[in-house]
Design a protein around this motif. Structure first.
Motif, mmCIF file in Angstrom:
data_model
loop_
_atom_site.group_PDB
_atom_site.id
_atom_site.type_symbol
_atom_site.label_atom_id
_atom_site.label_comp_id
_atom_site.label_asym_id
_atom_site.label_seq_id
_atom_site.Cartn_x
_atom_site.Cartn_y
_atom_site.Cartn_z
ATOM 1 N N UNK A 136 4.950 -8.281 4.135
ATOM 2 C CA UNK A 136 6.195 -8.012 4.874
ATOM 3 C C UNK A 136 7.183 -7.471 4.001
ATOM 4 N N UNK A 137 7.078 -7.736 2.380
ATOM 5 C CA UNK A 137 7.981 -7.332 1.492
ATOM 6 C C UNK A 137 7.978 -5.760 1.608
ATOM 7 N N UNK A 165 1.075 -3.881 -2.156
ATOM 8 C CA UNK A 165 1.541 -4.105 -3.255
ATOM 9 C C UNK A 165 2.211 -5.700 -3.409
ATOM 10 N N UNK A 166 2.210 -6.335 -2.536
ATOM 11 C CA UNK A 166 2.979 -7.680 -2.469
ATOM 12 C C UNK A 166 1.965 -8.834 -1.970
ATOM 13 N N UNK A 167 2.336 -10.229 -2.382
ATOM 14 C CA UNK A 167 1.436 -11.347 -2.129
ATOM 15 C C UNK A 167 1.957 -11.523 -0.500
ATOM 16 N N UNK A 168 3.064 -10.910 0.125
ATOM 17 C CA UNK A 168 3.172 -10.962 1.504
ATOM 18 C C UNK A 168 3.550 -9.666 1.861
ATOM 19 N N UNK A 172 -5.163 -1.152 -9.707
ATOM 20 C CA UNK A 172 -4.601 -2.179 -8.432
ATOM 21 C C UNK A 172 -4.064 -3.310 -9.217
ATOM 22 N N UNK A 173 -3.355 -3.979 -8.255
ATOM 23 C CA UNK A 173 -2.581 -5.290 -8.785
ATOM 24 C C UNK A 173 -3.644 -6.195 -9.063
ATOM 25 N N UNK A 174 -3.253 -7.248 -10.179
ATOM 26 C CA UNK A 174 -4.162 -8.438 -10.339
ATOM 27 C C UNK A 174 -3.750 -9.473 -9.356
ATOM 28 N N UNK A 175 -4.978 -9.853 -8.627
ATOM 29 C CA UNK A 175 -4.554 -11.014 -7.653
ATOM 30 C C UNK A 175 -3.958 -12.004 -8.459
ATOM 31 N N UNK A 176 -2.570 -12.632 -7.782
ATOM 32 C CA UNK A 176 -1.771 -13.629 -8.487
ATOM 33 C C UNK A 176 -2.448 -15.020 -8.589
ATOM 34 N N UNK A 234 8.534 -3.880 3.919
ATOM 35 C CA UNK A 234 9.174 -3.200 5.220
ATOM 36 C C UNK A 234 10.242 -2.332 4.695
#
Lengths: 206, 429
Positions: free
Chosen positions: A23-24, A18-21, A179-183, A26
């Protein structure tokens, strides 16, 4: 136990995406581990680290900062009694004492049958219903000592099962969206639209 | 006058049906289909919408500071944990669609690549309601790709916190959102609008702030600004709690009523228990300096309260009557901050802990007279001069939030402290 399995593994992989990174994810994944096992196990920490590309120590380091994460088994119901200022002014400490005597354990401990863990908690933002109690993060208030004993009775008899899921389950509503739209795609489209607007503005000036 | 709380009179205010039946998404359509992002931002700037989280910074100005990088983020701060603050709790449970609409408008205005709503982890019902509202918004085309055919696309992700007061501080929140411990970041850079989430420019706005946006877009910034007076425009949610007959969240036009109205008024707090009198009240959450009966006639306005030496903060008013012990109240507030200190800075970590211990020993009857000077000395080490607004020796304002309650209690209720020490017990117990 421990590693995510079955439906929870599917959910865990979705959350990590769900996140660009990743690790978000966690913190949400630690919540998911608690939903599965009631607490964050060492195996779950290792699995979360794999899913987000971190080390186990990093996941442990993050998780241990937060009050909601437990690293050893807790009761099926984690009961928090607020004693912060607004609740204190309306009998929060008296309620904590009554809760302790009703359950037979001091704050911070779990009843021998594994049903209840009692905690003294900081302001739970339920101050107009002070003194407030949260059970697995579902809110009750104002609660007096009789009311508390009654709540415990209802929990034992299963009367509140529909309202209060077992410890670890936070939001029961799952994300239901495409699904999320790619940023990168959003960035490119915005740049294009901004350019168009600027061109229009410039042509008006001319 | 109701703006953010307009829908709350309906028992089903959290449902999509009620939202749509009461003008829901009209503002979003207007913004996306009839206005440029700059025009939306201009209305918010005109409205002079002050941030409703605690610091009271103008939202429009904050947006204006956004570094125009290719990648930018919007983060909505719903980590409400300031003691006695419970207005966002109400908004996320009772009008989650308004929050999602407001967040989408903000995302459009600032050109966000992604929006995140960070909600306090303990808000289990709030997390369910907001997720439902997000799911609804995707289903009806109000979120995701090409919203309402406008060509604007954005996603909103809901992020739960996990129990840490400090994550309400915006840079700590971003750390938490990046998967780290909630350590506030060293300043400068002062604003996430320059360097925020993942190092990219980020706007962090409070839940109530964002929830005001649909009304502002629909009615215009001028209409919002015509409410209230001076810098305090629009309405605000005030959370009233403590020893008052009718605690609750009340939405009022800013500067138009006084603390006396709020605490004693028939339509608000309805006064204290019979035969009780007011000894003190806290005007803006646990970290704000205390007020006393002589401050009751101050209006509920940002600058009016600041001029009198405190702050409107998070809009939480805590009432104490003469049955309560001021030493105990100040101690409980200090204990909260000591427990919630992230531990990075020595003055906060050590100072807070020692103040908690000394206050506890006084309250329990084991204090010494020299403890009062010791407490003030500790306060001075956390926040030099113990002045308002507080000086800072720490990365964030958590530490400097401890001295106001302690110094207010000692200067106003010195006799109470001395009685605890002389009698060896709490005279109010």
């Amino acid at each position: 136990m421990g590693r995510f399995e079955g439906e929870l593994l599917v959910r865990a992989e979705k959350v990590a995406g769900l996140y660009p990174d990743p690790r978000s994810a966690i913190i949400p994944l630690c919540h998911l581990a608690q939903e599965q096992d009631g607490y964050v196990t060492e195996e779950a920490i290792a699995h979360i680290a794999e899913l987000v590309g971190a080390t186990g120590a990093e996941v442990q380091g993050t998780a241990s900062f937060y009050d909601m994460f437990k690293f050893e088994p807790v009761g099926e119901y984690v009961i928090g009694v607020c004693t912060n200022i607004s609740c204190m002014l309306r009998g929060g400490y008296g309620l904590l004492e009554a809760a302790s005597s009703t359950l037979g354990v001091p704050p911070g401990e779990t009843t021998p049958d594994g049903m209840f863990t009692l905690e003294e908690v900081e302001c739970v933002a339920h101050c107009d219903k002070a003194p407030a109690v949260q059970i697995n993060y579902r809110y009750f208030g104002p609660v007096d000592s009789e009311g508390f004993a009654e709540l415990v009775g209802q929990l034992r008899s299963g009367e509140l099962d529909g309202q209060i899921p077992k410890h670890g389950t936070l939001g029961r509503v799952l994300r239901d969206a495409p699904p999320l739209i790619p940023v990168e795609e959003i960035d490119a489209e915005r740049a294009r639209q901004d350019g168009e607007r600027e061109a229009r503005a410039a042509s008006r000036e001319v | 006058m109701r703006i953010v709380g307009a829908r709350l009179e309906h028992a089903d205010s959290h449902t999509l049906e009620r939202f749509l039946a009461t003008g829901g998404n009209n503002a979003l359509r207007k913004a996306l289909l009839e206005m440029t992002p700059e025009a939306v931002a201009a209305e918010v700037l005109t409205a002079n919408l002050l941030g409703r989280g605690g610091a009271g910074f103008e939202a429009g100005r904050k947006w204006g500071m956004l570094r125009k990088a290719k990648r930018r983020y919007l983060v909505v701060n719903g980590d409400e944990s300031e003691p006695a603050t419970f207005k966002d709790h109400l908004l996320v449970e009772r009008d989650p669609h308004q929050l999602v609409e407001g967040a989408t408008i903000a995302a459009y205005a600032i050109g966000a690549s992604l929006a995140v709503i960070y909600l306090r982890g303990e808000f289990a019902l709030g997390l369910e309601r907001v997720q439902e509202a997000i799911n609804d918004a995707y289903r009806i085309g109000a979120l995701g790709r090409d919203i309402f055919g406008s060509g604007f696309s954005v996603d909103i992700v809901l992020q739960p916190g996990a129990g840490a007061y400090i994550c309400g501080e915006e840079t700590a929140l971003l750390e938490s959102l990046e998967g780290n411990r909630g350590f506030p970041r060293i300043k400068p850079p002062y604003f996430p609008a320059v360097i925020g989430l993942y190092g990219d420019p980020t706007i962090v706005n409070n839940v109530e702030t964002v929830s005001n946006l649909p009304w502002i877009v629909e009615n215009g910034g001028e209409a919002f600004k015509s409410l209230g007076s001076g810098r305090s425009t629009g309405t605000r949610l005030f959370a009233l709690s403590g020893q008052v007959n009718r605690p609750g969240v009340y939405e009022v036009e800013m500067t138009k009523i006084t603390f006396r109205d709020l605490i004693f008024g028939e339509e608000f707090g309805q006064g204290l228990a019979p035969s009780r009198s007011l000894t003190a009240f806290i005007p803006g959450g646990a970290s704000s300096p205390w007020f006393f009966p002589e401050h009751l006639d101050l209006p509920l306005g940002q600058d009016e309260v600041a001029k009198a030496g405190s702050m409107l903060g998070s809009g939480s008013v805590i009432v104490m009557d003469d049955s309560s012990c001021p030493v105990r109240s100040a101690w409980r507030i200090a204990r909260f901050f000591a427990r919630e200190s992230c531990g990075q800075c020595t003055p906060c970590r050590e100072g807070g802990t020692w103040i908690d211990r000394i206050m506890e020993r006084i309250e329990r009857g084991n204090g010494r007279e020299e403890d009062l000077d010791l407490l003030l000395d500790l306060c001075d080490n956390i926040s030099p001069g113990v002045v308002w607004p507080p000086a800072q020796t720490t990365i964030c304002v958590l530490g400097p939030s401890i001295p106001p309650a302690i110094s207010a209690a000692i200067s106003r209720f010195r006799d109470d402290f001395l009685l605890h020490i002389k009698e060896g017990r709490c005279p109010h117990a």
